[in-house]
Design a protein around this motif. Structure first.
Motif, PDB file in Angstrom:
ATOM      1  N   TRP A  81       0.823  -1.197   0.000  1.00  0.00           N
ATOM      2  CA  TRP A  81       0.000   0.000   0.000  1.00  0.00           C
ATOM      3  C   TRP A  81       0.862   1.254   0.000  1.00  0.00           C
ATOM      4  O   TRP A  81       2.010   1.234   0.423  1.00  0.00           O
ATOM      5  CB  TRP A  81      -0.906   0.033   1.232  1.00  0.00           C
ATOM      6  N   PRO A  85      -7.504   2.895   0.589  1.00  0.00           N
ATOM      7  CA  PRO A  85      -6.165   2.405   0.268  1.00  0.00           C
ATOM      8  C   PRO A  85      -5.855   2.579  -1.212  1.00  0.00           C
ATOM      9  O   PRO A  85      -6.745   2.604  -2.060  1.00  0.00           O
ATOM     10  CB  PRO A  85      -6.259   0.917   0.626  1.00  0.00           C
ATOM     11  N   THR A 117      -9.878  -0.655  -3.264  1.00  0.00           N
ATOM     12  CA  THR A 117      -8.885   0.386  -3.496  1.00  0.00           C
ATOM     13  C   THR A 117      -9.512   1.497  -4.315  1.00  0.00           C
ATOM     14  O   THR A 117     -10.523   1.310  -4.979  1.00  0.00           O
ATOM     15  CB  THR A 117      -7.667  -0.177  -4.250  1.00  0.00           C
TER      16      THR A 117
END
Length: 292
Positions: free
Chosen positions: A162, A205, A224
């Motif tokens: 990440w 994220p 994401t």
């Protein structure tokens, strides 16, 4: 705070960021957040974004707290102070100093930065920035291919890497930015200045590298953001990211410090009137106050 976990450390404060909180796709965490706190895998993935410290070192003088915020006040030589404020009213952390400057990202600094013009550079290129590069009042920082550094050892079962893009809004008194042995130094003209440091994507994220995408449970349960992996940003920051920086930089031009709520009751009309007032710390005079 809304955007950071802030811990008091020797001579400053440490900024720590969970790479993800929870998603509607993960019903267990939504229904019972305590499962997140008890999950050692996620504790191990907390991201350490480094220390924020006065440029010349300081000691803790006092801690000021109220419902909406906590401010750590550090005393420096020459009767100057550095104040670090974490607030329930903003996703950013406010850093103010009367001194020559502050250092951020100590020990865990991002590898890449960009100006408002979308000019990516490595951290060691910051010293080359001139007045025109800094005229928009903000910089974007990110970690790149290797992602942000976990504060504890990574879970071997989780392969996803990440990143944590960070927006830094600074006052007009900023004189220079440069990489230092202690992090990234923001140097101000006499009288000091201020920074607002915010995780640009909040709790969402973002992948550091598309080649390291995880196809298992993690990616099914957590969403994401729909942006290119940050490892590609060194070739050019996506326009959507720059646009988001511009929007948030205007909102962070005035930092909300406190809030006061009052209520009055009109007995004749049986009406209660509630009024809420905020106090703000101006960071930049050229950014108008915009309420979210």
């Amino acid at each position: 705070g809304l955007g950071w976990h802030v811990y008091l450390a020797s001579g400053g404060c440490r900024l720590v960021k969970p790479p993800v909180i929870c998603s509607g796709r993960n019903e267990d965490l939504v229904r019972d957040p305590s499962k997140l706190r008890a999950n050692q895998r996620w504790k191990a993935r907390m991201v350490d974004c480094g220390l924020v410290t006065p440029a010349r070192g300081a000691s803790l003088k006092q801690t000021l707290s109220e419902w909406a915020r906590v401010t750590f006040v550090f005393a420096e030589a020459g009767d100057t102070e550095t104040r670090i404020t974490v607030s329930r009213l903003s996703p950013a952390v406010l850093v103010e100093t009367d001194g020559a400057g502050v250092q951020v990202f100590g020990g865990a600094g991002p590898g890449f930065f960009s100006t408002a013009a979308g000019k990516p550079m490595a951290a060691d290129g910051l010293a080359e920035l001139g007045e025109a590069d800094l005229s928009d009042g903000w910089l974007l920082a990110w970690y790149g291919e290797e992602g942000a550094t976990p504060s504890a050892g990574p879970d071997p079962n989780v392969q996803t890497v990440w990143d944590v893009p960070i927006l830094i809004v600074f006052s007009e008194s900023l004189r220079r930015v440069r990489q230092t042995p202690g992090g990234v130094g923001f140097e101000f003209n006499p009288g000091g200045g201020a920074l607002a440091i915010m995780p640009l994507l909040g709790d969402a994220p973002i992948l550091a590298s598309p080649a390291k995408r995880h196809s298992g449970e993690l990616m099914r349960d957590f969403l994401t953001v729909d942006l290119p992996a940050t490892s590609t940003w060194a070739r050019g920051v996506p326009k959507a990211v720059l646009d988001l920086c511009k929007v948030w930089s205007r909102r962070l031009g005035q930092f909300p410090l406190s809030v006061r709520e009052t209520a009055t009751y009109d007995t004749s009309a049986d009406i209660v009137k509630v009024a809420t007032s905020f106090s703000f710390k101006p960071i930049r005079k050229d950014l108008s106050l915009i309420h979210i």
